[in-house]
Design an enzyme around this catalytic site. Sequence first.
Site, PDB file in Angstrom:
ATOM      1  CD  GLU A 291     -23.117 -66.758 -29.511  1.00 46.98           C
ATOM      2  OE1 GLU A 291     -22.378 -67.406 -28.746  1.00 46.98           O
ATOM      3  OE2 GLU A 291     -24.171 -67.211 -29.984  1.00 46.98           O
TER       4      GLU A 291
ATOM      5  CD  GLU B 177     -27.349 -66.463 -26.321  1.00 52.37           C
ATOM      6  OE1 GLU B 177     -27.050 -66.414 -27.520  1.00 52.37           O
ATOM      7  OE2 GLU B 177     -27.079 -65.517 -25.527  1.00 52.37           O
TER       8      GLU B 177
END
Length: 718
Positions: free
Chosen positions: A119, A141
């Site tokens: 990210e 995730e």
Amino acid sequence: MNTLKLEVDADGIALVTIDLPGRPMNVLATELIADLGLMLDEVVARVDVRGVVICSGKSNGFIAGGDLKELVEAHDRGWTPQRGVECVWELSSLFRRLETCGKPVAAAMNGLALGGGLELALACHYRVLADDPKAVVGLPEVTIGLLPGAGGTQRLSRLIGIEKALPLILGGDHVKPAVAAKLGIVHALAPLADVVATARRWLLESPDPVQPWDKKGFRVPGGAGCLAPQASQSFMLGTAGVRGRYLDNYPAPKAILSAVFEGTQLPIDRGLAVEAKYFGRLLVDPVARNIMRTTFINRTAANKLVRRPAAVPKSAVRRLGILGAGTMGGGIAYCAASAGIDVVLLDATQENADRGKDYSRRILAKDLERGRTTADKMDALLARIHPVTRYEALDGCDLVIEAVFEDRAIKAGVTAKAEAVIAPDAIFASNTSTLMIGTLAEKSSRPANFIGMHFFSPVDKMPLVEVIVGKQTSDTALARALDLVGQLRKTPIVVNDGPAFYTTRVFCTYVDEGLQMLADGVEPALIENAARNAGMPIGPLAVLDETTQELRWKVILQAQADGLPVQFTHPAGREVLRALVEDHKRLGRRQGGGLYEYPAGAKKHLWPGIAAAFPAGADQPDVEDLKKRLLYVQALEAARCYEQGIVTEAADADLGSVLGVGYPTWTGGTLSFIDTVGIRPFVDECRRLAARWGARFEPSPWLVARAERGERFYPLPA
């Protein structure tokens, strides 16, 4: 700034090197997030900085993701969803500041960049990845019950399109360099030594400090919203696929679908807010807590041998003896040889011993065909396995594992023969799954060196080893057994001796309950479907076929002969099992069929004779009641094992149930399940089940007393 170093060269390129002190890998810990903010303030303010390269000071990768220890306690601390949003918004807004700071930023990724690490890279204007097989990128995730909350769902979807991004986010896939470049996740690949230079070159030649989604007229590749060409496949079929795979037990996949669908129809800032909203809800959900705590934090601690006696010096097995070259022995031999250990694989005949070595040969042949190994590596591994028939070949073995039939007399015989040859300080381990270590150790001339090491089948795929400590087992034996588990790169739990130990006891209640449901007139397909809906990987009737009814019946008869307490003779479902074995001769898959038929070249199906042998009732129970019976009976048995001191740590109980028995990951394991339900409601429900289905569900006075005190298995954080 303690977690990073900032250097500005003569060309105005700021090199930011992230290197968390005292950590084996970089993670987005609170201190690093704060330092990144300070760094950003400085490079924006400095007129001599024309661009930024962010790289890693760790040789093993860029950034592995977030710090799970900082997230796992959110639920237990009573955080609200809004508090969860605030938690992730600090990082999300930092990355947004980075990409809109007005100066070009490049990410030079020398290795893996996962979760928050990717990210951060996606928030940079240019991404270079090392052209190395270990340098994977991804957003995993979902595997810990969360979604990428710092822009991952929004930036990746805008970068490569929803149709390509969504499967990666939903699957938590690790993407290799060539695929990452082809998809457009990274701009360039470079040799490991050149990643920083490649990023720096871009900054000097043609930097663009504006992200595609911040440019006028930007559209998501492939479109967004209901009318996009891929919408039906991505969201309508995607929702059905998610429900079929996760059966409503895991909230993260549905939240990912919603975040991508809603967020990509909005400007990036509002899309990030949508993402953060869903992240906040997931973070405070007990499912995320359960998954993170058991499968990552507790498993990592177990892999680091947290239960190992510290006073015993570290050891390594150089030569391992294995008695019995059947499926278990052959599997252990393969894992040991894969770890570089020399293996003596002993059986009664050379043919049997050679067949045990062939187990490894078959696995390696498939790996060779798929390009996962080379002929040289295959030959080297096989050369470490020595199939023999003479016990003298065990001379020089540091540790011996017995993996013969579950028969005390046979085990006693091989123990005596092995101990006559091996060194006095060598460790002897039994792979038994049912026989008490103490009774087996009675036939050993060195009971202090005798220990249980219960592997699970297939050994090459199952990660757990249950290490069983007998009353006379020494700390040295325990430490050296755990050291071997570490060498084999498996996850150990440590339990104390007792009938069937821990995992077998829990597993048996699952199978027993499935058989008792048949006796209660429940349709067999409903039993199996209820188990799968609860999150079990395989139904109790199917798993019994794999372990065989014949073996299970012999274990019950042995328990009766040994005069064990009634619970160890498995009264629930026993009559069904007796009828299968003695009346119908349905002994299991290996014996031609049991509760299922296994036609050649076709899919297995339930045995047609079940309907006549065990007639179904006219009224069938609700699937939720069946799910409760299957989950509660296992959790209750785990609590009994904890009460009796068979398992002494909640983490071991949970790991053993998830990795060894297949208890649903979303629960975090048997004792986490009790905490999640709440110990008082759990006890109340057990009493209801006992009143309806029998005394096996009756909570013990010890558990009732815990419930009255509100005493959890995992205490709340201070």
